[in-house]
Scaffold this active site. Structure first.
Site, PDB file in Angstrom:
ATOM      1  CD  GLU A 187     -14.171  -1.649 -45.422  1.00 24.72           C
ATOM      2  OE1 GLU A 187     -14.011  -1.325 -46.618  1.00 24.72           O
ATOM      3  OE2 GLU A 187     -13.477  -2.502 -44.849  1.00 24.72           O
ATOM      4  CD  GLU A 223     -13.486  -5.595 -48.564  1.00 22.30           C
ATOM      5  OE1 GLU A 223     -12.380  -5.667 -49.095  1.00 22.30           O
ATOM      6  OE2 GLU A 223     -14.298  -4.690 -48.802  1.00 22.30           O
TER       7      GLU A 223
HETATM    8  C1  BGP Z   1     -12.149  -2.404 -48.936  1.00 21.37           C
HETATM    9  C2  BGP Z   1     -11.185  -2.654 -47.811  1.00 21.37           C
HETATM   10  C3  BGP Z   1     -10.659  -1.470 -47.140  1.00 21.37           C
HETATM   11  C4  BGP Z   1     -10.625  -0.203 -47.958  1.00 21.37           C
HETATM   12  C5  BGP Z   1     -11.730  -0.052 -48.968  1.00 21.37           C
HETATM   13  C6  BGP Z   1     -11.533   1.048 -49.993  1.00 21.37           C
HETATM   14  O1  BGP Z   1     -11.995  -3.374 -49.901  1.00 21.37           O
HETATM   15  O2  BGP Z   1     -11.715  -3.491 -46.798  1.00 21.37           O
HETATM   16  O3  BGP Z   1      -9.470  -1.845 -46.535  1.00 21.37           O
HETATM   17  O4  BGP Z   1      -9.402   0.125 -48.392  1.00 21.37           O
HETATM   18  O5  BGP Z   1     -11.970  -1.227 -49.652  1.00 21.37           O
HETATM   19  O6  BGP Z   1     -10.647   0.649 -50.987  1.00 21.37           O
HETATM   20  P1  BGP Z   1      -9.475   1.545 -51.482  1.00 21.37           P
HETATM   21  O7  BGP Z   1      -8.676   1.883 -50.296  1.00 21.37           O
HETATM   22  O8  BGP Z   1      -8.729   0.730 -52.451  1.00 21.37           O
HETATM   23  O9  BGP Z   1     -10.101   2.730 -52.108  1.00 21.37           O
END
Ligand code: BGP
Length: 469
Positions: free
Chosen positions: A369, A177
């Site tokens: 993701e 990201e």
């Molecule tokens: C993205 C990231 C992840 C993950 C996901 C969910 O931005 O790449 O690392 O954490 O989001 O976010 P969160 O864990 O804050 O719910």
């Protein structure tokens, strides 16, 4: 679905690995992100972690101890039939301070075993080289990505990985990201700011060095093994105008560009005109050299990976309620349901986002993701997570339509947090994404026992059928 479609799951070292002092690992960003109120200020670069109270709790130092449990975890992934597993390498496990000339052999040996274990089950490793994670020393001593020297430190790290895993790993993602640098600068890129500093200029300078580092890593990777596939990674989610008022539409385009900016450079090989004009208007004095531009031009990525959790929405008058979602500010979209954490749920938005990205870049996409963060309840030793199954089914259906109906080329889909892990934004354990439950609470207590949820069996069947219908 194509036979070789890479179904699987994704995690990252910073949220799952723990073992923060094992194998001579050095301290990294994630070790100093506390649980609780101050987390956001540290992630934003507004509060120095060195000013945090001594009794702060840092959940990722142990996380789910994927470090100690990887064999058991990978065996569970294999039971689900994973074809691919996306994980990240902890930079400070390979170079504890980031400055060493030689890699830390204990850390390298750990990942050698880890990857061997994946290959034993024919699971394709998808490696994120840097996922919100870098040696703290590079931040405290060099100012992180505001400093051009970071490019060389990063390349030394990449070189070790590419040479060591030349024959085992094909897919590499240079930065997770990358656009998160603009929104959570300390978590995303180790950036902290001084009083009076031009924060926006510093962010774009850091972005430039990361973009050059990514292009040079791509160049190096292809020299070491021409079959390597290198990807960039975008926190995606198209922005909708709140209405058809031209000002709303214009604002949506601007917001999209803030994020596309990175991929425009990594996939097309040059700074887009809108960005150059923006730099000029802001009066930035950026260190962008001729040789940098050459590298960016010649070493673009092979594929575009992305995370998608939600679409976004904007109204030009700034009125109305704020909407939640994966970090970026957004207006509330009245047409969408939201998760327990207020993130909008929009499967069609996923199809729209995939189409937008494919239309714009014409390179294969990789969904690395997607998932739902939700509270799970353990009843008689079981978790019936139909809400998660519904979320995943809706999004996978939208992705299939993007492929089947719209012709979008997608290499694979790795569901985020396939095993419960620490939330990046909140530091909570209770915001669970997994198909595998991990017995651990927000305060760190728990046995770390792994328990497959209902979604585990649902996803296993989906992979077996190679379709969700
Ligand atoms: C993205 C990231 C992840 C993950 C996901 C969910 O931005 O790449 O690392 O954490 O989001 O976010 P969160 O864990 O804050 O719910």
């Amino acid at each position: 679905m194509p036979k070789n479609f890479l179904w699987g799951g994704a995690t990252a070292a910073n949220q799952s690995e723990g073992g923060w002092q094992e194998s001579n690992r050095g301290p990294a960003i994630v070790d100093v992100l506390p649980h609780g109120q101050e987390r956001l200020r540290v992630m934003l670069g507004e509060l120095d972690y060195r000013d945090l109270p001594d009794d702060s709790y840092y959940p990722a130092r142990e996380a789910i101890d994927h470090f100690g449990h990887y064999k058991e975890d990978i065996a569970l992934f294999a039971q689900m039939g994973f074809k691919a597993y996306r994980f990240s390498i902890s930079w400070s496990r390979i170079f504890p301070t980031g400055e060493e000339k030689e890699p830390n052999q204990a850390g390298l040996a750990y990942y050698q075993d880890f990857i061997k274990e994946l290959l034993k089950y024919n699971i394709e490793p998808i490696v994120t080289i840097c996922h919100f994670d870098m040696p703290l020393n590079l931040i405290d001593k060099y100012g992180s990505w505001k400093n051009r020297q970071l490019i060389d430190f990063y390349l030394r790290y990449c070189q070790v990985l590419f040479e060591t895993f030349k024959d085992q790993v094909k897919y590499w993602i240079t930065f997770n990201e990358i656009n998160m640098l603009m929104h959570l600068p300390f978590m995303g890129a180790g950036l902290r700011f001084e009083e009076g500093e031009n924060v926006l200029e510093s962010k774009y300078q850091a972005a430039h060095y990361e973009l050059v580092a990514s292009a040079r890593a791509t160049q190096l990777a292809h020299q070491i093994n021409p079959d390597f596939q290198l990807g960039c990674m975008l926190a995606a989610g198209s922005v909708y105008p709140y209405s058809c008022k031209p000002q709303d539409v214009w604002q949506a385009l601007q917001m999209d560009r803030e994020n596309y900016f990175f991929i425009d450079v990594q996939a097309r090989g040059a700074y887009p005109n809108y960005a150059l004009k923006f730099f000029e208007k802001q009066g930035f004095n950026l260190d962008i050299r001729e040789e940098d531009l050459q590298v960016l031009k010649e070493h673009t990525v092979d594929f575009i990976s992305l995370s998608y959790y939600n679409s976004r929405c904007v109204r030009s008058d700034g009125a109305g309620e704020a909407g939640g979602g994966n970090v970026f500010a957004s207006a509330k979209n009245p047409y969408l349901e939201v998760s327990e954490w207020g993130w909008p749920i929009d499967p069609l938005g996923f199809r729209i986002t995939l189409n937008n990205l494919y239309d714009r870049y014409q390179k294969p996409l990789f969904v690395v993701e997607n998932g739902l963060g939700a509270r799970d309840e353990l009843v008689d030793g079981q978790i019936e997570d139909d809400y998660r199954i519904n979320y995943l089914a809706g999004h996978i259906q939208a992705m299939l339509e993007a492929m089947e109906e719209d012709g979008v080329d997608i290499l694979g889909y790795t569901a985020w947090g396939c095993i419960d892990l620490i939330s990046a934004t909140t530091g909570e354990m209770s915001k669970r994404y997994g198909m595998i439950y991990v017995d651990k609470a927000d305060d760190g207590s728990g046995s770390l026992k792994r328990i497959p949820k209902k979604s585990f069996y649902w996803y296993r069947d989906l992979i077996e059928k190679n379709s969700h219908i």
